[in-house]
Scaffold this motif. Structure first.
Motif, PDB file in Angstrom:
ATOM      1  N   LYS A  16     -14.846  46.582  13.768  1.00  0.00           N
ATOM      2  CA  LYS A  16     -13.877  45.438  13.889  1.00  0.00           C
ATOM      3  C   LYS A  16     -14.798  44.013  13.730  1.00  0.00           C
ATOM      4  CE  LYS A  16     -11.730  44.380  17.829  1.00  0.00           C
ATOM      5  NZ  LYS A  16     -11.445  44.735  19.228  1.00  0.00           N
ATOM      6  N   TYR A  17     -16.079  44.197  13.631  1.00  0.00           N
ATOM      7  CA  TYR A  17     -16.944  42.885  13.745  1.00  0.00           C
ATOM      8  C   TYR A  17     -17.553  42.794  12.294  1.00  0.00           C
ATOM      9  CZ  TYR A  17     -15.639  43.618  18.644  1.00  0.00           C
ATOM     10  OH  TYR A  17     -14.955  43.907  19.449  1.00  0.00           O
ATOM     11  N   GLY A  18     -17.130  43.554  11.338  1.00  0.00           N
ATOM     12  CA  GLY A  18     -17.853  43.623  10.193  1.00  0.00           C
ATOM     13  C   GLY A  18     -17.818  42.413   9.400  1.00  0.00           C
ATOM     14  N   PHE A  19     -17.245  41.518   9.556  1.00  0.00           N
ATOM     15  CA  PHE A  19     -16.980  40.305   8.783  1.00  0.00           C
ATOM     16  C   PHE A  19     -18.267  39.472   8.569  1.00  0.00           C
ATOM     17  CE2 PHE A  19     -15.993  38.913  12.830  1.00  0.00           C
ATOM     18  CZ  PHE A  19     -16.630  37.615  13.110  1.00  0.00           C
ATOM     19  N   THR A 107     -16.685  31.962  14.576  1.00  0.00           N
ATOM     20  CA  THR A 107     -17.550  33.179  14.714  1.00  0.00           C
ATOM     21  C   THR A 107     -17.514  33.774  15.847  1.00  0.00           C
ATOM     22  OG1 THR A 107     -18.623  32.692  12.675  1.00  0.00           O
ATOM     23  CG2 THR A 107     -19.476  34.723  13.881  1.00  0.00           C
ATOM     24  N   PHE A 108     -17.976  33.196  16.827  1.00  0.00           N
ATOM     25  CA  PHE A 108     -18.292  33.739  18.331  1.00  0.00           C
ATOM     26  C   PHE A 108     -16.653  33.951  18.945  1.00  0.00           C
ATOM     27  CE2 PHE A 108     -22.544  32.607  17.372  1.00  0.00           C
ATOM     28  CZ  PHE A 108     -23.024  33.718  18.166  1.00  0.00           C
ATOM     29  N   ASP A 109     -15.798  33.130  18.663  1.00  0.00           N
ATOM     30  CA  ASP A 109     -14.207  33.209  19.010  1.00  0.00           C
ATOM     31  C   ASP A 109     -13.967  34.611  18.365  1.00  0.00           C
ATOM     32  OD1 ASP A 109     -13.533  31.329  20.627  1.00  0.00           O
ATOM     33  OD2 ASP A 109     -12.483  30.093  18.950  1.00  0.00           O
ATOM     34  N   LYS A 110     -14.070  34.941  17.099  1.00  0.00           N
ATOM     35  CA  LYS A 110     -13.500  36.003  16.631  1.00  0.00           C
ATOM     36  C   LYS A 110     -14.173  37.131  17.239  1.00  0.00           C
ATOM     37  CE  LYS A 110     -13.000  36.516  11.890  1.00  0.00           C
ATOM     38  NZ  LYS A 110     -13.249  36.290  10.506  1.00  0.00           N
ATOM     39  N   ALA A 128     -25.603  32.043  22.950  1.00  0.00           N
ATOM     40  CA  ALA A 128     -25.183  32.604  21.572  1.00  0.00           C
ATOM     41  C   ALA A 128     -26.216  32.633  20.472  1.00  0.00           C
ATOM     42  CB  ALA A 128     -23.821  32.219  21.104  1.00  0.00           C
ATOM     43  N   VAL A 129     -26.720  33.607  20.157  1.00  0.00           N
ATOM     44  CA  VAL A 129     -27.760  33.730  19.064  1.00  0.00           C
ATOM     45  C   VAL A 129     -27.240  34.262  17.943  1.00  0.00           C
ATOM     46  CG1 VAL A 129     -30.054  34.799  18.568  1.00  0.00           C
ATOM     47  CG2 VAL A 129     -29.425  34.258  20.946  1.00  0.00           C
ATOM     48  N   PHE A 130     -27.439  33.483  16.786  1.00  0.00           N
ATOM     49  CA  PHE A 130     -26.919  33.763  15.492  1.00  0.00           C
ATOM     50  C   PHE A 130     -27.993  33.933  14.395  1.00  0.00           C
ATOM     51  CE2 PHE A 130     -24.916  32.469  11.414  1.00  0.00           C
ATOM     52  CZ  PHE A 130     -23.649  33.153  11.717  1.00  0.00           C
ATOM     53  N   ASP A 131     -28.360  35.109  13.914  1.00  0.00           N
ATOM     54  CA  ASP A 131     -29.381  35.294  13.078  1.00  0.00           C
ATOM     55  C   ASP A 131     -30.692  35.084  13.888  1.00  0.00           C
ATOM     56  OD1 ASP A 131     -28.223  36.671  10.979  1.00  0.00           O
ATOM     57  OD2 ASP A 131     -28.117  34.838   9.866  1.00  0.00           O
ATOM     58  N   SER A 132     -31.398  33.894  13.562  1.00  0.00           N
ATOM     59  CA  SER A 132     -32.629  33.774  14.023  1.00  0.00           C
ATOM     60  C   SER A 132     -32.715  32.522  15.232  1.00  0.00           C
ATOM     61  CB  SER A 132     -33.753  33.333  13.054  1.00  0.00           C
ATOM     62  OG  SER A 132     -33.938  34.439  12.188  1.00  0.00           O
ATOM     63  N   LEU A 205     -25.077  36.242  33.700  1.00  0.00           N
ATOM     64  CA  LEU A 205     -25.572  35.534  32.328  1.00  0.00           C
ATOM     65  C   LEU A 205     -25.384  36.648  31.196  1.00  0.00           C
ATOM     66  CD1 LEU A 205     -28.904  33.793  33.891  1.00  0.00           C
ATOM     67  CD2 LEU A 205     -26.444  32.973  34.095  1.00  0.00           C
ATOM     68  N   SER A 206     -25.168  35.975  30.153  1.00  0.00           N
ATOM     69  CA  SER A 206     -24.990  36.787  28.969  1.00  0.00           C
ATOM     70  C   SER A 206     -25.303  36.400  27.499  1.00  0.00           C
ATOM     71  CB  SER A 206     -23.351  37.214  28.801  1.00  0.00           C
ATOM     72  OG  SER A 206     -23.303  37.581  27.767  1.00  0.00           O
ATOM     73  N   THR A 207     -26.253  37.202  27.020  1.00  0.00           N
ATOM     74  CA  THR A 207     -26.556  36.661  25.641  1.00  0.00           C
ATOM     75  C   THR A 207     -25.866  37.631  24.630  1.00  0.00           C
ATOM     76  OG1 THR A 207     -28.609  36.073  26.394  1.00  0.00           O
ATOM     77  CG2 THR A 207     -28.501  36.465  23.959  1.00  0.00           C
ATOM     78  N   TYR A 208     -25.300  36.821  23.638  1.00  0.00           N
ATOM     79  CA  TYR A 208     -24.680  37.446  22.687  1.00  0.00           C
ATOM     80  C   TYR A 208     -25.345  37.475  21.236  1.00  0.00           C
ATOM     81  CZ  TYR A 208     -20.793  39.805  20.386  1.00  0.00           C
ATOM     82  OH  TYR A 208     -20.099  40.886  19.489  1.00  0.00           O
TER      83      TYR A 208
END
Lengths: 480, 269
Positions: A16-19, A107-110, A128-132, A205-208
């Motif tokens: 589902k998250y392949g976009f 993106t994170f909403d999706k 929220a961590v996106f790539d680096s 606490l959460s990291t995505y």
């Protein structure tokens, strides 16, 4: 479908998250050298001690060999064909979410991780961590009121360099293993958590982690410190787009628990696993270790591993403090051509230390799923106790499950218990459930979630149902 | 109870079936009306258990000819779970253990699947607990078995009681009991048979598959069928079972030899 379907017909439902998010990215050229290490450090405006740390790790890495003892088969990784730093083009860290590129928020909403004020999860703070890079951390102010620090590790390097210097590499030394050394040299971002003495963290606490670029490695670094009598529950989630190529993910997670502190670390790993022919997917080589430094401290790992083409991961506990407790609860599901070699190490150093290992491996399709665990009891660990339970479930007749338990005890007054079992979802069990009106897929998912119940019970409430659903999805048949 | 005007629930016509390319059923004919209790007897390997599994839709068996009509529908076209939801129930000779799946949850999901199919409201956990506790009485089962995994670690008798408990919850129209008496001591047999008798009504039908008269002493059949080599060789009333008890199955061999001697099989009855 049921009357003709067999267990072997189960296949993954599409990921589902392949976009891919179309966003302008700043990348450094491919390849790894001392200059690249210096460049990453310079981009992050790091203090000298950290550059030193990276360079030392890089030089150690050059001397090391990629480990080959795991029950995994994959073509060699070309470390010069990887981009070691990629960041969405925007100013470094935003003061407010309004300034964050809406594409990133979207993106994170999706992904089901809303970051905006009005939609965010009510009792979970998210980094929220996106790539680096880390793009946003929610509820920072609220946590700060309690003295809790929760931010990206890059930010922590700037704001709290003394804490980073004291703790980084103190649990996983930079020369610990090949992938830890690589990470120590080039790590980009990740989360930092600091819970001061006596504080019970008021929220989860959460990291995505999101990998977006196709040719970038993700090397995140997470450090969690719980001071005396502090406690925290932390959850990590991860997804990545579908690419035909493999992406390398080599993370390091370090946990430190002082006297009477407790850290609960949960992971729901759903990296892209490759297609049914084993093309593409994440190579997940992760070093996770917690140190129970203080007396009566406790570290608990719970992991639900469903993604990645290759998983190489052994979240461990070093039980140093007297009466400290280590726990490892794991569900690892492999399907199609996925391979997982995962387990834990419980190193009992202090007296009366206790550890529990509950591992549930589910292999479907042509996958291979190995549990590898070490229980080590040192000479001073008088009265130490370990209980291990490793269960494997096979779905279909093409999947493989292995268990490699290692027990080393130098203390006669220690109790180590190991139980292992292997079961298969049989046609007869499925038929039994079906003959009571329960559909084929629901029958499989009932049996799988029953098998995993001991582990799911350990997950934070908000995520237990999620994990159950995730497994059901992963196994959902599309054969009609 | 035989009522010639009662609706036909199950109509089996010239049923042929095989497993692993071996023909097991060679033309079974059987008509079951509402309110009736049928017993199928026969030696091991006569095809009794195959018949029960085919009616429930076991995927290992292939129907090669013939038809089965259930309540006006072509039963053989339905998936096993749809058959169950529509009211066909098989009590297994060897109920399997399903570790990790809570018996209570299993019973609830099964009951709700049947209820939904009948257009009834699904029961939440609380309402279901009330229902299941009431139905436990049918087989005098200890509620502690609800908290275990499905059949896991149950004794033979407990497994059979659990089967009849499922029957009490699912309220089938056609209940097929495959050697429900096997492995039961006399007390357990009485309890299980008592449960079956309580559940039998003028609206439903029961098909007992058994070797022994002792079950039929407790559940009185309206019809007794003797099966051999994949066919029903003879049909009679309850006295046929008693006759078998006296004379054994030797006559069956003679009958078979006569049939194999070139004559087309005939329905005897």
């Amino acid at each position: 479908m049921s009357s003709t379907a067999t267990v072997g017909d189960l296949v993954s439902q599409p990921y589902k998250y392949g976009f891919v998010t179309d966003i302008e990215t700043e990348k450094i050229p491919k390849g790894l050298s001392e200059d690249v290490v210096r460049l990453i450090s310079a981009k992050k405006e790091e203090p000298a001690f950290l550059l030193e740390f990276r360079l030392r790790a890089y030089r150690q890495w050059l001397q090391m060999q990629e480990p080959d003892w795991a029950a995994l088969g994959y073509p060699g990784i070309d470390y010069q064909d990887i981009i070691y730093y990629a960041a969405p083009k925007q100013q470094e860290k935003k003061a407010s979410l309004d300034e964050v590129d809406p594409k990133l928020l979207e993106t994170f909403d999706k992904l089901g991780i809303p970051l905006s004020e009005q939609k965010r999860l009510s009792n979970v703070a998210v980094d929220a961590v996106f790539d680096s890079v880390s793009i946003a951390t929610t509820y920072k102010e609220k946590l700060a009121e309690h003295g809790v620090i929760f931010c990206s590790i890059s930010e922590a390097v700037k704001e709290h360099p003394e804490l980073i210097e004291r703790y980084i590499g103190s649990v996983v030394p930079s020369n610990d293993n090949y992938f830890a050394a690589l990470n120590s040299a080039v790590f980009s971002d990740g989360s930092f958590v600091f819970i001061p003495k006596g504080v019970e963290c008021p929220m989860e606490l959460s990291t995505y982690f999101r990998i977006n670029s196709g040719d970038t490695g993700q090397f995140e670094r997470t450090l969690i410190v719980a001071e005396e009598a502090a406690s925290v529950s932390y959850l990590e989630g991860c997804t990545a787009p579908m690419f035909d190529t493999n992406q390398l993910h080599a993370a390091v997670v370090e946990l430190v628990a002082l006297d009477d502190a407790s850290i609960k670390y949960s992971t729901v790993q759903n990296w892209y696993a490759g297609d049914e022919n084993g093309k593409g997917g994440i190579y997940n080589f992760v070093t996770k270790r917690g140190q129970c430094r203080g007396a009566r401290s406790k570290i608990s790992w719970t992991q639900v591993e469903t993604g990645s083409a290759i998983t190489w991961k052994y979240p461990s506990c070093v039980l140093q403090g007297a009466d400290s407790v280590g726990e490892f609860y794991s569900v690892a599901l492999t399907n199609n051509k996925q391979q997982a070699d995962t387990g834990t190490k419980m190193v009992h150093v202090g007296p009366r230390t206790r550890s529990t290992i509950v591992s549930k491996g589910i292999s479907a399709g042509h996958s291979s799923n190995s549990y590898r665990g070490l229980v080590q009891i040192g000479p001073k660990a008088v009265g130490a106790k370990n209980y291990s339970q490793c269960d494997s479930m096979l779905i279909g007749d093409q999947a493989a499950a292995n268990t490699y338990p290692y027990i080393r005890s130098q203390q006669p007054d220690a109790a180590v218990e190991h139980e292992a079992s292997t079961c298969r979802i049989s046609e007869d069990q499925l038929f039994y459930l079906q003959s009571r009106g329960i559909g084929f897929e629901e029958a499989v998912s009932m049996m799988v979630s029953g098998f995993c119940r001991d582990v799911f019970n350990q997950l934070p409430m908000e995520f237990a149902a999620e994990a159950d659903k995730l497994l059901a999805l992963k196994l959902e048949g599309s054969v009609g | 109870m035989i009522r010639p005007d009662a609706p036909v629930l199950l109509e089996i016509r010239d049923l042929h079936a095989s497993v692993d390319d071996q023909t097991i059923l060679k033309g079974v004919n059987l008509t079951i009306r509402a309110g009736e209790i049928h017993a199928v007897m026969g030696r091991n390997g006569s095809g009794k258990s195959t018949l029960s599994k085919i009616l429930a839709g076991h995927p290992a068996y292939t129907v090669t000819a013939g038809s089965v009509t259930y309540n006006g529908e072509n039963l053989l076209e339905l998936d096993p779970e749809i058959r169950a939801r529509s009211g066909v129930f098989l009590s297994f000779q060897y109920p399997v253990e399903i570790p990790g799946v809570s018996n209570l949850e299993f019973l609830r999901v099964a009951t709700n699947a049947r209820r939904a199919h009948r257009g009834e409201e699904e029961l939440d956990t609380f309402a279901f607990e009330d229902l299941v506790r009431e139905r436990l009485a049918v087989v005098q089962m200890d509620p502690v078995f609800l908290d275990r995994s499905v059949n896991e670690g149950f004794s033979g008798g407990e497994k059979k009681r659990n089967e009849i408990l499922q029957m009490a919850l699912l309220e089938p129209l056609v209940a097929i009991l495959d050697e429900t008496d096997s492995g039961l001591d006399i007390d357990a047999l009485r309890i299980v048979a008592g449960g079956v008798n309580q559940l039998a009504s003028s609206d439903n039908a029961t098909l007992l598959i058994t070797h022994y008269q002792r079950l039929l002493d407790l559940i009185t059949p309206d019809y007794v069928h003797v099966m051999a080599a994949g066919r029903i060789l003879r049909t009679g009333g309850k006295e046929l079972a008693l006759e078998l008890e006296r004379t054994g199955y030797d006559w069956v061999d003679q009958e078979l030899a006569r049939l194999e001697g070139g004559r087309t099989p005939v329905e005897v009855g």
